[in-house]
Design a protein around this motif. Structure first.
Motif, PDB file in Angstrom:
ATOM      1  N   LEU A 306       0.827  -1.205   0.000  1.00  0.00           N
ATOM      2  CA  LEU A 306       0.000   0.000   0.000  1.00  0.00           C
ATOM      3  C   LEU A 306       0.864   1.258   0.000  1.00  0.00           C
ATOM      4  CD1 LEU A 306      -2.760  -1.094   2.541  1.00  0.00           C
ATOM      5  CD2 LEU A 306      -3.118  -0.567   0.118  1.00  0.00           C
ATOM      6  N   ASN A 307       1.965   1.210   0.718  1.00  0.00           N
ATOM      7  CA  ASN A 307       2.862   2.356   0.782  1.00  0.00           C
ATOM      8  C   ASN A 307       3.432   2.689  -0.594  1.00  0.00           C
ATOM      9  OD1 ASN A 307       4.350   4.311   2.481  1.00  0.00           O
ATOM     10  ND2 ASN A 307       6.148   3.184   1.763  1.00  0.00           N
ATOM     11  N   SER A 309       1.934   2.490  -3.255  1.00  0.00           N
ATOM     12  CA  SER A 309       0.862   3.208  -3.978  1.00  0.00           C
ATOM     13  C   SER A 309       0.484   4.505  -3.275  1.00  0.00           C
ATOM     14  CB  SER A 309      -0.382   2.308  -4.091  1.00  0.00           C
ATOM     15  OG  SER A 309      -0.096   1.143  -4.802  1.00  0.00           O
ATOM     16  N   ARG A 310       1.319   4.938  -2.332  1.00  0.00           N
ATOM     17  CA  ARG A 310       1.110   6.168  -1.572  1.00  0.00           C
ATOM     18  C   ARG A 310      -0.189   6.121  -0.751  1.00  0.00           C
ATOM     19  NH1 ARG A 310       4.723  10.058  -3.223  1.00  0.00           N
ATOM     20  NH2 ARG A 310       5.773   9.649  -5.206  1.00  0.00           N
ATOM     21  N   LYS A 311      -0.470   4.930  -0.210  1.00  0.00           N
ATOM     22  CA  LYS A 311      -1.656   4.760   0.627  1.00  0.00           C
ATOM     23  C   LYS A 311      -1.229   4.214   1.986  1.00  0.00           C
ATOM     24  CE  LYS A 311      -4.762   3.692  -3.242  1.00  0.00           C
ATOM     25  NZ  LYS A 311      -5.656   2.664  -3.841  1.00  0.00           N
ATOM     26  N   SER A 316      -7.360   2.547   4.633  1.00  0.00           N
ATOM     27  CA  SER A 316      -7.479   1.785   3.392  1.00  0.00           C
ATOM     28  C   SER A 316      -8.501   0.662   3.562  1.00  0.00           C
ATOM     29  CB  SER A 316      -6.127   1.183   2.993  1.00  0.00           C
ATOM     30  OG  SER A 316      -5.235   2.179   2.560  1.00  0.00           O
ATOM     31  N   ASP A 381      -8.919  -1.247  -1.744  1.00  0.00           N
ATOM     32  CA  ASP A 381      -7.566  -0.781  -2.072  1.00  0.00           C
ATOM     33  C   ASP A 381      -6.609  -1.948  -2.212  1.00  0.00           C
ATOM     34  OD1 ASP A 381      -7.911   2.184  -1.896  1.00  0.00           O
ATOM     35  OD2 ASP A 381      -8.524   1.675   0.152  1.00  0.00           O
TER      36      ASP A 381
END
Length: 419
Positions: A306-307, A309-311, A316, A381
């Protein structure tokens, strides 16, 4: 009348045994302290995947199966099989259920009857723990007055090929007469009986079987962590190694180990070695440590993905596919998938779960149960495959999801990362 069999515990071990015994002509009394289970069984509603409602209804119609939460119908039994849980409590074997069963059965013992323990436990339990309970409560002595032995259960819930009747059954007795009595009993239920010399050998046999699996799963779990860090596809390596026709047995990584056996049974052996010999069973303790932390590894891998993908994990939406402890089963107790969900929830993820096999009341609070659908996949996500039930459409999972962390090697594609 046929021989009377009492089966204490009507779970994934005791209920199939009871049904098989009914088919073999025994008059079977099932005992389970869980009154909710008893109510469902008397309504011919099975909660064990290896026993269908139809088989349960047929057993009731035969007039040779009764079930209750007490021992009222158990008096005068010929054979009693104890199949109660043996959990851990603070890392120590918890034999309370065996004690309760032994104390309840003892006053019902009569000369010539046989008692068999099937619950997984440490070597010595049958003779050092259960035997004194039976003698004290009955006023009888074994082996002079009654027979006693141990036979490890080998039930693999949901396995359509290896069932109770065609899986070899290891049996033991505290003397030659007990062994023969118990051998003859199981010979009526299964295709092959394997006698061993003592209950302690049979008790160790069961622990050896599950410890073997436990340490090899730990091996590939740790290997999967290092292979990912080295940029090597561990699944391809496992597939290649599996082509060797000798000296190798295939094990695969996953989000941890779960169920009634693997997280617990090796610790019984480790505890016995420590208590009796004063030594640490290092293989078991290392395997415990690796497998216990695999859910954390899954959470970490999902967080890193997730990181990228800047999330953040916090906020999420994550769709967890499969929460049971094994494929195509419905039990999520002692499931590593539940530990993954708890870990994600702790970090603030909005976790939704799809598992048609699992009852929603068993899930952790705050987890929304949803049906498997293309919409749920697309709105997440991240999707994490935790238990690879065959009912999921994995081509759809790969196609509709933004990102998939697959811990079971069922998906392929540029948006899929395998454990």
């Amino acid at each position: 009348m046929g021989e009377k069999l009492v089966v204490v515990g009507q779970g994934y071990v005791g209920l199939p045994l009871a049904m098989r015994a009914v088919a073999a002509g025994f008059d079977v009394v099932g005992v389970d302290v869980d009154e909710r289970r008893v109510k469902r069984l008397n309504a011919a509603e099975s909660y064990v995947e290896d026993v269908g409602d139809g088989a349960l209804a047929a057993a009731h119609r035969s007039g040779r199966y009764v079930v209750g939460a007490d021992y009222g119908a158990a008096e005068g039994f010929d054979v009693c099989v104890i199949t109660v849980p043996t959990p851990l409590r603070d890392g120590v074997p918890d034999l309370r259920h065996i004690a309760a069963a032994g104390e309840a059965v003892a006053p019902l013992l009569r000369r010539g009857a046989a008692v068999v323990l099937e619950s997984t436990t440490y070597p010595g339990t049958t003779e050092e723990y259960l035997l004194p309970l039976l003698e004290e409560g009955s006023g009888l002595r074994a082996p002079e007055d009654f027979h006693l032995g141990y036979s490890p259960e080998r039930i693999d819930p949901g396995n359509g090929h290896w069932r109770l009747e065609n899986t070899p059954k290891v049996v033991s007795g505290i003397d030659a007469a007990s062994l023969e009595r118990i051998r003859a009993f199981y010979a009526r239920l299964v295709d092959q009986v394997v006698p061993v010399s003592s209950p302690q050998v049979a008790e160790l046999c069961k622990l050896l079987e599950n410890t073997f699996r436990h340490v090899n799963i730990a091996l590939v779990n740790e290997l999967s962590i290092f292979a990912q860090q080295l940029g090597i596809d561990v699944w391809e390596a496992i597939d290649a190694a599996s082509t060797k026709p000798f000296g190798y047995m295939r094990f695969t990584p996953g989000p941890g180990v779960g169920g009634h056996c693997l997280p617990i049974d090796p610790s019984y052996l480790s505890w016995k070695v420590k208590r009796s010999l004063g030594h640490n069973f290092q293989f078991v303790e290392l395997a415990n440590d690796i497998n216990r932390h695999m859910p954390d590894q899954v959470v970490r891998r999902l967080g890193l993905a997730l990181n990228r993908s800047r999330k953040p994990v916090n906020g999420s939406r994550v769709l967890a596919l499969g929460l049971a402890y094994k494929k195509n089963a419905g039990d999520c107790r002692e499931s590593p998938a539940i530990d993954v969900v708890r870990g994600l929830r702790k970090l603030g993820a909005d976790v939704r779960a799809a598992d048609p096999h699992v009852d929603s009341f068993l899930l952790p609070p705050g987890v929304e149960v949803v049906a498997f659908s293309e919409r749920e996949l697309a709105e997440a996500d991240a999707v994490v495959v935790l238990t690879d039930h065959d009912c999921f459409d994995y081509a759809l999972v790969q196609r509709a999801s933004a990102f998939v962390l697959d811990t079971r090697n069922r998906c392929r594609g540029p948006n899929v990362e395998r454990l």
